[in-house]
Design a protein around this motif. Structure first.
Motif, PDB file in Angstrom:
ATOM      1  N   LEU A  49     -67.015  11.398  56.420  1.00  0.00           N
ATOM      2  CA  LEU A  49     -67.445  12.677  55.865  1.00  0.00           C
ATOM      3  C   LEU A  49     -66.617  12.941  54.617  1.00  0.00           C
ATOM      4  CD1 LEU A  49     -68.862  15.503  56.021  1.00  0.00           C
ATOM      5  CD2 LEU A  49     -66.928  16.231  57.459  1.00  0.00           C
ATOM      6  N   VAL A  50     -67.280  13.138  53.486  1.00  0.00           N
ATOM      7  CA  VAL A  50     -66.597  13.456  52.232  1.00  0.00           C
ATOM      8  C   VAL A  50     -67.088  14.819  51.778  1.00  0.00           C
ATOM      9  CG1 VAL A  50     -66.222  12.815  49.824  1.00  0.00           C
ATOM     10  CG2 VAL A  50     -66.345  11.032  51.580  1.00  0.00           C
ATOM     11  N   ILE A  51     -66.173  15.780  51.755  1.00  0.00           N
ATOM     12  CA  ILE A  51     -66.530  17.146  51.354  1.00  0.00           C
ATOM     13  C   ILE A  51     -66.071  17.363  49.921  1.00  0.00           C
ATOM     14  CG2 ILE A  51     -66.273  19.605  51.854  1.00  0.00           C
ATOM     15  CD1 ILE A  51     -65.582  18.785  54.749  1.00  0.00           C
ATOM     16  N   ARG A  52     -67.026  17.605  49.030  1.00  0.00           N
ATOM     17  CA  ARG A  52     -66.712  17.878  47.623  1.00  0.00           C
ATOM     18  C   ARG A  52     -66.399  19.366  47.487  1.00  0.00           C
ATOM     19  NH1 ARG A  52     -71.708  17.333  45.647  1.00  0.00           N
ATOM     20  NH2 ARG A  52     -72.532  16.960  47.743  1.00  0.00           N
ATOM     21  N   ALA A  53     -65.221  19.662  46.991  1.00  0.00           N
ATOM     22  CA  ALA A  53     -64.749  21.055  46.978  1.00  0.00           C
ATOM     23  C   ALA A  53     -64.501  21.573  45.564  1.00  0.00           C
ATOM     24  CB  ALA A  53     -63.478  21.178  47.816  1.00  0.00           C
ATOM     25  N   GLY A  54     -65.302  21.127  44.587  1.00  0.00           N
ATOM     26  CA  GLY A  54     -65.222  21.664  43.233  1.00  0.00           C
ATOM     27  C   GLY A  54     -63.851  21.480  42.612  1.00  0.00           C
ATOM     28  N   LYS A  55     -63.314  22.566  42.095  1.00  0.00           N
ATOM     29  CA  LYS A  55     -62.024  22.499  41.400  1.00  0.00           C
ATOM     30  C   LYS A  55     -60.866  22.156  42.340  1.00  0.00           C
ATOM     31  CE  LYS A  55     -61.456  27.522  41.760  1.00  0.00           C
ATOM     32  NZ  LYS A  55     -61.392  28.794  40.991  1.00  0.00           N
ATOM     33  N   GLU A  56     -61.118  22.253  43.666  1.00  0.00           N
ATOM     34  CA  GLU A  56     -60.081  21.879  44.635  1.00  0.00           C
ATOM     35  C   GLU A  56     -60.056  20.380  44.911  1.00  0.00           C
ATOM     36  OE1 GLU A  56     -57.917  24.080  45.583  1.00  0.00           O
ATOM     37  OE2 GLU A  56     -58.993  25.653  44.493  1.00  0.00           O
ATOM     38  N   GLY A  57     -60.997  19.645  44.345  1.00  0.00           N
ATOM     39  CA  GLY A  57     -61.025  18.203  44.560  1.00  0.00           C
ATOM     40  C   GLY A  57     -61.943  17.801  45.694  1.00  0.00           C
ATOM     41  N   SER A  58     -61.531  16.845  46.513  1.00  0.00           N
ATOM     42  CA  SER A  58     -62.364  16.361  47.611  1.00  0.00           C
ATOM     43  C   SER A  58     -61.517  16.057  48.839  1.00  0.00           C
ATOM     44  CB  SER A  58     -63.120  15.092  47.190  1.00  0.00           C
ATOM     45  OG  SER A  58     -62.216  14.020  46.975  1.00  0.00           O
ATOM     46  N   TYR A  59     -62.175  16.140  49.991  1.00  0.00           N
ATOM     47  CA  TYR A  59     -61.551  15.827  51.277  1.00  0.00           C
ATOM     48  C   TYR A  59     -62.403  14.761  51.968  1.00  0.00           C
ATOM     49  CZ  TYR A  59     -58.959  20.190  50.639  1.00  0.00           C
ATOM     50  OH  TYR A  59     -58.150  21.195  50.146  1.00  0.00           O
ATOM     51  N   ALA A  60     -61.769  13.691  52.407  1.00  0.00           N
ATOM     52  CA  ALA A  60     -62.480  12.628  53.121  1.00  0.00           C
ATOM     53  C   ALA A  60     -61.920  12.512  54.528  1.00  0.00           C
ATOM     54  CB  ALA A  60     -62.335  11.301  52.384  1.00  0.00           C
TER      55      ALA A  60
END
Length: 383
Positions: free
Chosen positions: A232-243
């Motif tokens: 699961l890769v969550i794209r979080a805009g200006k906060e970057g990304s979480y995988a």
């Protein structure tokens, strides 16, 4: 490999700046840019896609597409108009979207025999369509294999990598079960933080909230990928990304960080998420090429990083692919529309927005190494 009907977009910024019209757009157009940035000129032809051209398609836009040097199949139909869409942005980064002319739908049977043997596929679609596309591609490959028409390349005998971007309009509570079912047939699923929140009836997703952490665990427990080893890769805009995998977690900051004055190089976020995932799809098959070599040469000095890679198992390439994806998205946000390609006057190196992709890989990875050294727990965690 990416498929697309090319679009011309109108964009409104909620009054923060003048609206623009007739911009080269479309999720897969930006995904192609992301993949092309990672591939570089040497592997540009490894990015394959389909462009549907209507009677009003701007010739200057076609020239831009052709300048990328990708394996682009142009399908002309002068009996229809080019697909057009409208994007509207709110101050909180929420986006509204609608088509202004009828869209064309590409189906797996339209792929050439070369395209159907691609190592990676990027999809932007609904849950049910995601399952259908994966099934149809795998079925076509099986039929060709049984007919003795499979290529002799090593990857032809292995399952391709499917990267799925849920279509934003269907990130609703009613789609939850379909979303969880579709996750089981793909290797990477990637909604953005707002879309994930909307799908599970929350105002948004935050890694710091208990609800956000529980949601991630619920999705992982349900299963991603045929063997449950997907991500699961969550794209979080200006906060970057979480995988996230079942055992690992990685946070990567966005390429562009606000200066102390508050100034930023970000001009327009349109397409950044799409380019991120196109780059990720390409990055997953980039081992041994220059971008990965740069990343590994810098981060191999970090014991925490090396141990983290081992924890990703069969998805060992994902962290490096995510770095490439982060940098690709950084190019896309620097202007309205796609970044500009050129060749350096001295040395003949390929430039995008007057910068080398690989040089940005180096700069970003060096920054990441410093923060890893100072605080590895910010980036690398065991789920």
């Amino acid at each position: 490999m990416l498929t697309v009907h090319c679009r011309a977009d109108d964009i409104e910024f909620g009054g923060s700046r003048p609206a623009v019209k007739n911009i080269l757009g479309g999720a897969a157009s930006f995904a192609v840019i992301g993949a092309r940035l990672v591939a570089g000129s040497a592997h540009a032809r490894s990015v394959s896609w389909i462009v549907d051209v209507g009677s009003d398609f701007p010739p200057e836009t076609l020239a831009v597409i052709q300048s990328w040097g990708t394996d682009c199949v142009i399908r002309k139909d002068h009996g229809r108009l080019t697909t057009r869409a409208w994007n509207g942005y709110h101050p909180d980064e929420k986006r509204d979207f609608k088509y202004l002319t009828p869209k064309l739908r590409l189906e797996p049977y339209m792929l050439s025999e070369t395209q159907v043997w691609s190592r990676t596929f990027h999809m932007v679609c609904s849950s049910s369509r995601c399952i259908s596309i994966v099934d149809d591609i795998l079925r076509r490959r099986d039929e060709l294999r049984q007919a003795g028409q499979a290529p002799s390349t090593e990857h032809a005998s292995t399952r391709p990598i499917f990267v799925w971007e849920p279509v934003p309009d269907l990130c609703t509570p009613e789609e939850q079960e379909k979303f969880l079912a579709a996750n089981k047939v793909v290797d990477v699923v990637s909604p953005n933080h707002q879309e994930l929140g909307m799908m599970f009836d929350q105002p948004g997703w935050s890694e710091e909230s208990k609800e956000g952490q529980q949601l991630v665990q619920r999705i992982l427990a349900s299963g991603i990928g045929p063997n449950g080893d997907g991500c699961l890769v969550i794209r979080a805009g200006k906060e970057g990304s979480y995988a996230f995998s079942r055992t690992q977690k990685l946070w990567l900051p966005a390429y562009h960080q606000p200066e102390t004055s508050g100034a930023t190089a970000v001009v327009d976020p349109t397409g950044a998420g799409n380019s991120f995932l196109g780059a990720l799809a390409q990055g997953l098959v980039t081992a041994g090429r220059e971008p990965f070599n740069i990343i590994e040469s810098i981060l191999s000095a970090s014991q925490d990083w090396r141990e983290s890679l081992d924890g990703w198992g069969v998805r060992r390439n994902l962290p490096m692919a995510l770095i490439c994806a982060t940098i690709a998205a950084g190019f896309v946000v620097e202007q309205i529309g796609v970044p500009q390609i050129s060749v350096a006057e001295t040395g003949g190196k390929e430039l995008w927005n007057q910068s080398e992709f690989t040089e940005r890989v180096r700069l970003y990875t060096q920054r990441l190494f410093r923060t890893l050294d100072e605080s590895p727990q910010r980036h690398l965690l065991t789920n």
